[in-house]
Design a protein around this motif. Structure first.
Motif, PDB file in Angstrom:
ATOM      1  N   SER A  82       0.820  -1.205   0.000  1.00  0.00           N
ATOM      2  CA  SER A  82       0.000   0.000   0.000  1.00  0.00           C
ATOM      3  C   SER A  82       0.861   1.267   0.000  1.00  0.00           C
ATOM      4  N   TYR A  83       2.146   1.138   0.306  1.00  0.00           N
ATOM      5  CA  TYR A  83       3.053   2.285   0.177  1.00  0.00           C
ATOM      6  C   TYR A  83       3.679   2.262  -1.207  1.00  0.00           C
ATOM      7  N   SER A  84       3.553   3.363  -1.930  1.00  0.00           N
ATOM      8  CA  SER A  84       4.095   3.342  -3.296  1.00  0.00           C
ATOM      9  C   SER A  84       5.616   3.264  -3.270  1.00  0.00           C
ATOM     10  N   SER A  85       6.227   3.799  -2.205  1.00  0.00           N
ATOM     11  CA  SER A  85       7.692   3.724  -2.151  1.00  0.00           C
ATOM     12  C   SER A  85       8.133   2.270  -2.007  1.00  0.00           C
ATOM     13  N   ASN A  86       7.342   1.475  -1.266  1.00  0.00           N
ATOM     14  CA  ASN A  86       7.664   0.063  -1.124  1.00  0.00           C
ATOM     15  C   ASN A  86       7.514  -0.682  -2.430  1.00  0.00           C
ATOM     16  N   VAL A  87       6.489  -0.306  -3.202  1.00  0.00           N
ATOM     17  CA  VAL A  87       6.291  -0.971  -4.491  1.00  0.00           C
ATOM     18  C   VAL A  87       7.509  -0.748  -5.367  1.00  0.00           C
ATOM     19  N   PHE A  88       7.958   0.524  -5.407  1.00  0.00           N
ATOM     20  CA  PHE A  88       9.145   0.880  -6.188  1.00  0.00           C
ATOM     21  C   PHE A  88      10.353   0.064  -5.736  1.00  0.00           C
ATOM     22  N   ASP A  89      10.541   0.045  -4.417  1.00  0.00           N
ATOM     23  CA  ASP A  89      11.639  -0.714  -3.828  1.00  0.00           C
ATOM     24  C   ASP A  89      11.568  -2.192  -4.168  1.00  0.00           C
ATOM     25  N   GLY A  90      10.394  -2.761  -3.913  1.00  0.00           N
ATOM     26  CA  GLY A  90      10.239  -4.204  -4.098  1.00  0.00           C
ATOM     27  C   GLY A  90      10.468  -4.609  -5.523  1.00  0.00           C
ATOM     28  N   LEU A  91       9.929  -3.814  -6.437  1.00  0.00           N
ATOM     29  CA  LEU A  91      10.076  -4.122  -7.853  1.00  0.00           C
ATOM     30  C   LEU A  91      11.546  -4.153  -8.236  1.00  0.00           C
ATOM     31  N   LEU A  92      12.273  -3.118  -7.791  1.00  0.00           N
ATOM     32  CA  LEU A  92      13.695  -3.065  -8.118  1.00  0.00           C
ATOM     33  C   LEU A  92      14.438  -4.244  -7.504  1.00  0.00           C
ATOM     34  N   THR A  93      14.065  -4.588  -6.263  1.00  0.00           N
ATOM     35  CA  THR A  93      14.739  -5.703  -5.598  1.00  0.00           C
ATOM     36  C   THR A  93      14.523  -6.997  -6.374  1.00  0.00           C
ATOM     37  N   VAL A  94      13.292  -7.214  -6.811  1.00  0.00           N
ATOM     38  CA  VAL A  94      13.006  -8.438  -7.556  1.00  0.00           C
ATOM     39  C   VAL A  94      13.819  -8.463  -8.842  1.00  0.00           C
ATOM     40  N   VAL A  95      13.846  -7.324  -9.547  1.00  0.00           N
ATOM     41  CA  VAL A  95      14.609  -7.276 -10.794  1.00  0.00           C
ATOM     42  C   VAL A  95      16.080  -7.550 -10.519  1.00  0.00           C
ATOM     43  N   LEU A  96      16.596  -6.927  -9.456  1.00  0.00           N
ATOM     44  CA  LEU A  96      17.999  -7.143  -9.095  1.00  0.00           C
ATOM     45  C   LEU A  96      18.263  -8.611  -8.806  1.00  0.00           C
ATOM     46  N   LEU A  97      17.333  -9.236  -8.060  1.00  0.00           N
ATOM     47  CA  LEU A  97      17.494 -10.646  -7.697  1.00  0.00           C
ATOM     48  C   LEU A  97      17.548 -11.512  -8.938  1.00  0.00           C
ATOM     49  N   VAL A  98      16.607 -11.268  -9.841  1.00  0.00           N
ATOM     50  CA  VAL A  98      16.549 -12.080 -11.060  1.00  0.00           C
ATOM     51  C   VAL A  98      17.842 -11.935 -11.848  1.00  0.00           C
ATOM     52  N   LEU A  99      18.300 -10.673 -11.991  1.00  0.00           N
ATOM     53  CA  LEU A  99      19.526 -10.431 -12.752  1.00  0.00           C
ATOM     54  C   LEU A  99      20.705 -11.124 -12.097  1.00  0.00           C
ATOM     55  N   GLU A 100      20.787 -11.031 -10.761  1.00  0.00           N
ATOM     56  CA  GLU A 100      21.923 -11.604 -10.049  1.00  0.00           C
ATOM     57  C   GLU A 100      21.928 -13.126 -10.188  1.00  0.00           C
ATOM     58  N   ILE A 101      20.733 -13.734 -10.037  1.00  0.00           N
ATOM     59  CA  ILE A 101      20.663 -15.195 -10.134  1.00  0.00           C
ATOM     60  C   ILE A 101      21.063 -15.659 -11.525  1.00  0.00           C
ATOM     61  N   SER A 102      20.579 -14.940 -12.531  1.00  0.00           N
ATOM     62  CA  SER A 102      20.941 -15.373 -13.880  1.00  0.00           C
ATOM     63  C   SER A 102      22.428 -15.168 -14.128  1.00  0.00           C
ATOM     64  N   THR A 103      22.992 -14.096 -13.563  1.00  0.00           N
ATOM     65  CA  THR A 103      24.441 -13.898 -13.685  1.00  0.00           C
ATOM     66  C   THR A 103      25.200 -15.063 -13.062  1.00  0.00           C
ATOM     67  N   LEU A 104      24.784 -15.407 -11.840  1.00  0.00           N
ATOM     68  CA  LEU A 104      25.469 -16.501 -11.141  1.00  0.00           C
ATOM     69  C   LEU A 104      25.315 -17.806 -11.909  1.00  0.00           C
ATOM     70  N   ALA A 105      24.122 -18.009 -12.469  1.00  0.00           N
ATOM     71  CA  ALA A 105      23.877 -19.259 -13.191  1.00  0.00           C
ATOM     72  C   ALA A 105      24.797 -19.358 -14.397  1.00  0.00           C
ATOM     73  N   VAL A 106      25.018 -18.236 -15.069  1.00  0.00           N
ATOM     74  CA  VAL A 106      25.825 -18.292 -16.285  1.00  0.00           C
ATOM     75  C   VAL A 106      27.309 -18.351 -15.955  1.00  0.00           C
ATOM     76  N   TYR A 107      27.751 -17.538 -14.980  1.00  0.00           N
ATOM     77  CA  TYR A 107      29.207 -17.399 -14.776  1.00  0.00           C
ATOM     78  C   TYR A 107      29.724 -18.017 -13.496  1.00  0.00           C
ATOM     79  N   ARG A 108      28.931 -18.790 -12.785  1.00  0.00           N
ATOM     80  CA  ARG A 108      29.340 -19.354 -11.498  1.00  0.00           C
ATOM     81  C   ARG A 108      29.547 -18.241 -10.465  1.00  0.00           C
ATOM     82  N   PHE A 109      29.997 -18.730  -9.300  1.00  0.00           N
ATOM     83  CA  PHE A 109      30.206 -17.796  -8.206  1.00  0.00           C
ATOM     84  C   PHE A 109      31.514 -17.020  -8.414  1.00  0.00           C
ATOM     85  N   PRO A 110      31.556 -15.754  -8.008  1.00  0.00           N
ATOM     86  CA  PRO A 110      32.782 -14.960  -8.226  1.00  0.00           C
ATOM     87  C   PRO A 110      33.984 -15.565  -7.523  1.00  0.00           C
ATOM     88  N   HIS A 111      35.137 -15.487  -8.146  1.00  0.00           N
ATOM     89  CA  HIS A 111      36.387 -15.919  -7.537  1.00  0.00           C
ATOM     90  C   HIS A 111      37.461 -14.937  -7.975  1.00  0.00           C
TER      91      HIS A 111
END
Lengths: 657, 657
Positions: B433-462
């Motif tokens: 119900s807070y629009s600032s949270n919606v903005f935050d949450g959306l970005l977090t989800v996008v970040l998560l998806v991007l990070e997971i796909s990065t890790l899936a493609v390139y393995r864990f950083p070393h």
């Protein structure tokens, strides 16, 4: 209050003393041009500059000492007049004392080191004397200070905006596998954080607008959006918000100061009334109760300094009351005379006997004769323009000045004739009572003298006349002078066009009103110029083998060297002023930023950014606020009339046109 | 008024119809990007541009025909509703009809020539549809038109100023025996009358500031005075006078329009009251005299379209009156509910049993938890900046992304944790119900998806992790995306800082208020872009032997060719818009003037000067006037709060902070 204080007070506020003070301030400020590094060379360009004159040690210092002594006298009289209790509470007076002490100490150090000291702090403090002497400037300064917090919030927002976009930009333009446009963008404008920040700061002032986006935009249209959004938010929104904030602070500022001065005058008049009425009742018991005896008032008026036009008018008015006592209202009303514009009485026209002379007088004093004169002046201007256009493609050596010479002769003859006829119609004193005629007459006489001397040196024009080949004196200079005077003479048309007159008079009045703003500008220019000299003196040197003409083909396009900005340095006071002006105008200031970074170090940027903030952001907005304020005072009035009313000091009732 | 007209009226002003109309206007304006010359290439640079897609004849034309048919329907319904007598008197409706007729005729000509016609007049008329549909824009236009005479007087003064200084300049800089600086000045900027005029016109916009004075100033300091005086009078006085005039015209403009709309609403409410009260008295003779029966009103309310939040509030209020008749004042008061801001009710927090969960809920719904989140986001931003600074000097290929990869992982994990904890504390619906949270949450989800796909493609950083060398997909792009999102996420800090929030909200509200101004900007951009395309399409061609990389070393510094402005052409609509933007920003516009003079002829200057006058002089000043106006409405209010009040549509009582 004893008589000696009164005498001192009168002496201090006498015209002589105040003029001496103003002159001293002017003198001490002027010293900056003469002192080492002196500005007395014809050019500031480091390539062509001759060695400047070095004043012998003690010359400027002795002038300075005289000025400082005057200030010491000023501060002691002032503190004596206001009294010790007031003095302690007045920060301006305390600061005055402190500045004087520091200046004198610095002066002594200076002399004891035989003028070889590395730094002269007292130069930085000099503008203080100017500021301290003007109450209007102090008021303006207070106004600026009170709007600083709000301005700081917008500047903070600007900084945030800049930072966010710098990060975005650096992330956008750091690709490796990306296309070549992105890479060039990175190498040119976004190489590292300070450089990216500078690029976007300059873009905020739009000074590198199409260039900064060119490499990226050439590769892909979408990159333009980044720069356009940045400019929209930064330049259009935030910068204009700053303007609005400054304007809000200055709303009613002028009006209030006028009201205050009116109120003070009324208060003074009332006090004078009380004093005079108490004296008159004390002296003789008058039958009609309390009031001011006109005779007492006349005696006072006799001994008071007043405008020579207003004094007789007021005395006449007072005499018209006869022997009756003046009531407070009548007394107050007398002072309203000061607010009225003095309508200068024109001397009477000479009266001629002969009907022919009378009709001639009528003819030449008619305004259509003025219009004819304007038309002829326009014709003269057009003829000059036509010759300028024709001669533009001809080399100066091949020009034939015969026709132009003849035309100039004819026009100058007409101007002389006009002068004589007008003087005949209005009488010499009547002619000179119009300031426009004085301007006209003066120019005509100068033109006549120039033309006669030209004819004397080069004979009468004939075909193939090329006087510059003949004489010793450069006739071309003289002809140019004459032509320029004609252009100036054309300006007399302005008062004849109503709309133009309105706007032009607005501007003139504005100048009167903005002395305080001008003073602040002088102060900041002075301080920054002195700072600039102590920071950057001598850092601009011609590179290469020391030849006078460095080949600038090797310098990259758009650099300080290629643009030959060599004259924009801080090697003397006059050069520093022009350099600061160029940065204030903002265009191409990135060239200065870059050049001084290379010549002097990265911290020089701080100086230029600070100057940009102070001059371009604050002062220019202040100026705009003043113009808006003046124009907004009387919204129902046609533009300019409101200003006239303001300038006359009268309360704002809009005179109908 | 018959029932059918009423039905038509309702239908016409229904949301669907108005949206269709807006969409149609949007569509017909958008056509310019697709039509020949279409803007569907990745770059506008003539050197790299591929052949643009050429839409087949009839494709855009059929879309256009549909749009025009909608407009025909619109104008016929409108004219039917206002009636013939009104229609004849309404110039906007008559113009609407005329434009439609011309457009349809032009369309038929176009199709009959198989889209090979040389000129499409109807493209020029398209912005009219936008203007015609907005009453605010019509009002603004009227305001601009009424300030034209005063503006013309100042522009005339500007022209005079320009002419006088051009003549002076030409006389100053035409010497032959003079020094070499003067001669270079003449050859570069004062060669002939048009060139001198252009130089000084550009100086009026300060776009060639230090350059124009450089040759002369390098020779003698005194020449700088000429240029400084010119800039002072022109840019500082006269240009700001223009601003003042435009501002004076717009004083009270916004306030008046708000008052008008308030007055209209009150009038409407009163009329509704009269109708309802006459109906209720007609139906049943009520004992308490005249008034509105709440039951009648409720019935009406039931059938009226209202905001879903406001409707129940008002109905509740009406019910609270019971069976009593509503007086006119009470009726009027009900409508004030519309002016109140709707405070959205938050869903209740979930209630937990265990005391541990309760204290956790208290902890994570506390605002300090928000502050911690902001702090972490700041830390993330700082870490990115640090890496940007460190990596700036390393070539992209040699960078080691190990630490940055780890840090990104950690930060994103924290963001996910924060999302989960907040959702736990507030409940999912409460969180959303807070629009600032919606903005935050959306970005977090996008970040998560991007990070997971990065890790899936390139393995864990070393250590020595250089993912861009490994994968198929460019990881660098992904990482950049993630980082940019983090920068955006940082913006959530803004509402937490009070002062910032104030100014930022001001800006947001300003945008709402300036739709009319934006619309006018769209109109002038559209017209000038279409004009520019028809005038200058195809005049910018790459010189030389047609190779893709012309050597620009031969071009003089500061020319169109050397600066590589090739993308700034009028070959398609999108490119024309950017070109116009660059001229509007004014910096370096002399380059455009010069280039188009060479490519297309001297008359092209007229186009650019006109655009400068319309966009930079008039529109930018208009925008400034709007900002000043909004900020001046409530001088006693702190900045921004006044705006909030204005945006809420309430009469201006300054809410205390």
């Amino acid at each position: 209050m004893d008589a000696r204080s009164m005498w001192l007070y009168r002496l201090y506020y006498s015209n002589t003393c105040q003029w001496t003070l103003s002159l001293t301030i002017f003198l001490i400020l002027l010293l900056a041009f003469v002192e080492t590094p002196s500005s007395l060379t014809s050019t500031a360009d480091v390539r062509f500059r001759s060695a400047p004159w070095d004043p012998p040690c003690g010359l400027t210092e002795s002038v300075e000492a005289l000025c400082l002594l005057v200030f010491v006298a000023d501060v002691s009289v002032k503190s004596y007049l206001v009294g010790w209790a007031q003095f302690r509470k007045n920060p301006w007076l305390l600061a005055y004392l402190a500045v004087l002490v520091v200046s004198l100490a610095d002066w002594i150090v200076s002399l004891s080191l035989v003028c070889q000291e590395p730094l002269r702090i007292r130069r930085l403090f000099r503008p203080f004397f100017l500021m301290q002497n003007s109450s209007m400037m102090k008021k303006t300064l207070k106004c600026i200070r009170s709007s600083l917090p709000e301005m700081a919030s917008v500047v903070l927002l600007l900084a945030l905006h800049l930072c966010v976009f710098t990060m975005l930009g650096m992330l956008l333009f750091t690709g490796e596998k990306q296309d070549d446009g992105q890479d060039r963008e990175r190498l040119t404008y976004f190489r590292n954080l300070p450089e990216a920040l500078t690029s976007l700061l300059v873009l905020l002032t739009t000074a590198n607008n199409p260039d900064v986006m060119t490499p990226a935009y050439s590769k892909n249209r979408a990159y333009a959006i980044f720069f356009i959004v940045f400019t929209l938010i930064g330049s259009l929104f935030l910068m204009n918000l700053l303007t609005a904030i400054i304007y809000n602070q200055f709303r009613g500022y002028l009006m209030k100061s006028f009201q205050t001065s009116l109120f003070r005058r009324r208060l003074g008049a009332r006090a004078a009334y009380e004093v005079l009425s108490s004296m008159s009742t004390r002296g003789e018991a008058h039958p009609r109760g309390v009031g001011v005896d006109p005779q007492d008032f006349l005696q006072v008026l006799q001994r008071v300094q007043l405008d020579s036009h207003q004094k007789p008018v007021i005395m006449e008015k007072v005499r018209s009351y006869g022997g009756d006592l003046l009531s407070a209202e009548e007394f107050q009303k007398l002072f309203n005379e000061f607010d009225k514009r003095v309508i200068k009485e024109r001397p009477p026209r000479p009266e001629y006997r002969s009907p022919f002379l009378r009709s001639a007088q009528f003819l030449f004093s008619h305004r259509y004769f003025d219009y004819l004169g304007n038309l002829i002046a326009l014709g003269n201007l057009v003829s000059i323009s036509v010759f300028l256009v024709f001669d533009a493609d001809v080399l100066p050596g091949d020009r034939d000045d015969f026709v132009l010479g003849i035309l100039n002769c004819v026009f100058i003859l007409y101007y002389v004739l006009e002068l004589l006829l007008k003087a005949f119609a209005l009488g010499l004193r009547g002619y000179l009572s119009y300031s426009s005629n004085v301007f006209d007459g003066l120019l005509t006489v100068v033109l006549l003298v120039l033309e006669i001397s030209t004819l004397a040196v080069y004979r009468f024009p004939h075909p193939g006349w090329k006087p510059e080949m003949l004489g010793l004196l450069s006739l071309w200079d003289m002809a140019r002078l004459v032509n320029m005077f004609i252009v100036f003479r054309f300006l007399r048309i302005i008062p004849s066009m109503k709309l133009m007159a309105l706007v032009a008079s607005t501007i003139l009045d504005l100048i009167k009103n903005m002395r305080a703003f001008g003073g602040i500008l002088v102060v900041v220019y002075y301080i920054f110029a002195i700072l600039g000299i102590s920071l950057f003196r001598g850092v601009v040197v011609v590179p290469g083998n020391g030849s006078l003409a460095p080949d600038n083909s090797s310098a990259p396009c758009g650099s300080f060297e290629q643009l030959e900005y060599w004259a924009n340095n801080f090697d003397d006071f006059a050069a520093a002023l022009i350099t600061l002006w160029n940065v204030m105008v903002v265009n191409n200031w990135q060239v200065f930023l870059d050049a001084y970074r290379r010549f002097s170090g990265p911290w020089s940027k701080m100086y230029f950014v600070l100057w940009w903030l102070v001059s371009s952001v604050i002062w220019v907005n202040l100026f705009l606020a003043l113009i808006l304020e003046v124009s907004a005072e009387a919204p129902s009035c046609p533009w300019g009339l409101a200003l006239l009313a303001l300038a006359a000091g009268s309360p704002l009732e809009c005179p109908r046109p």
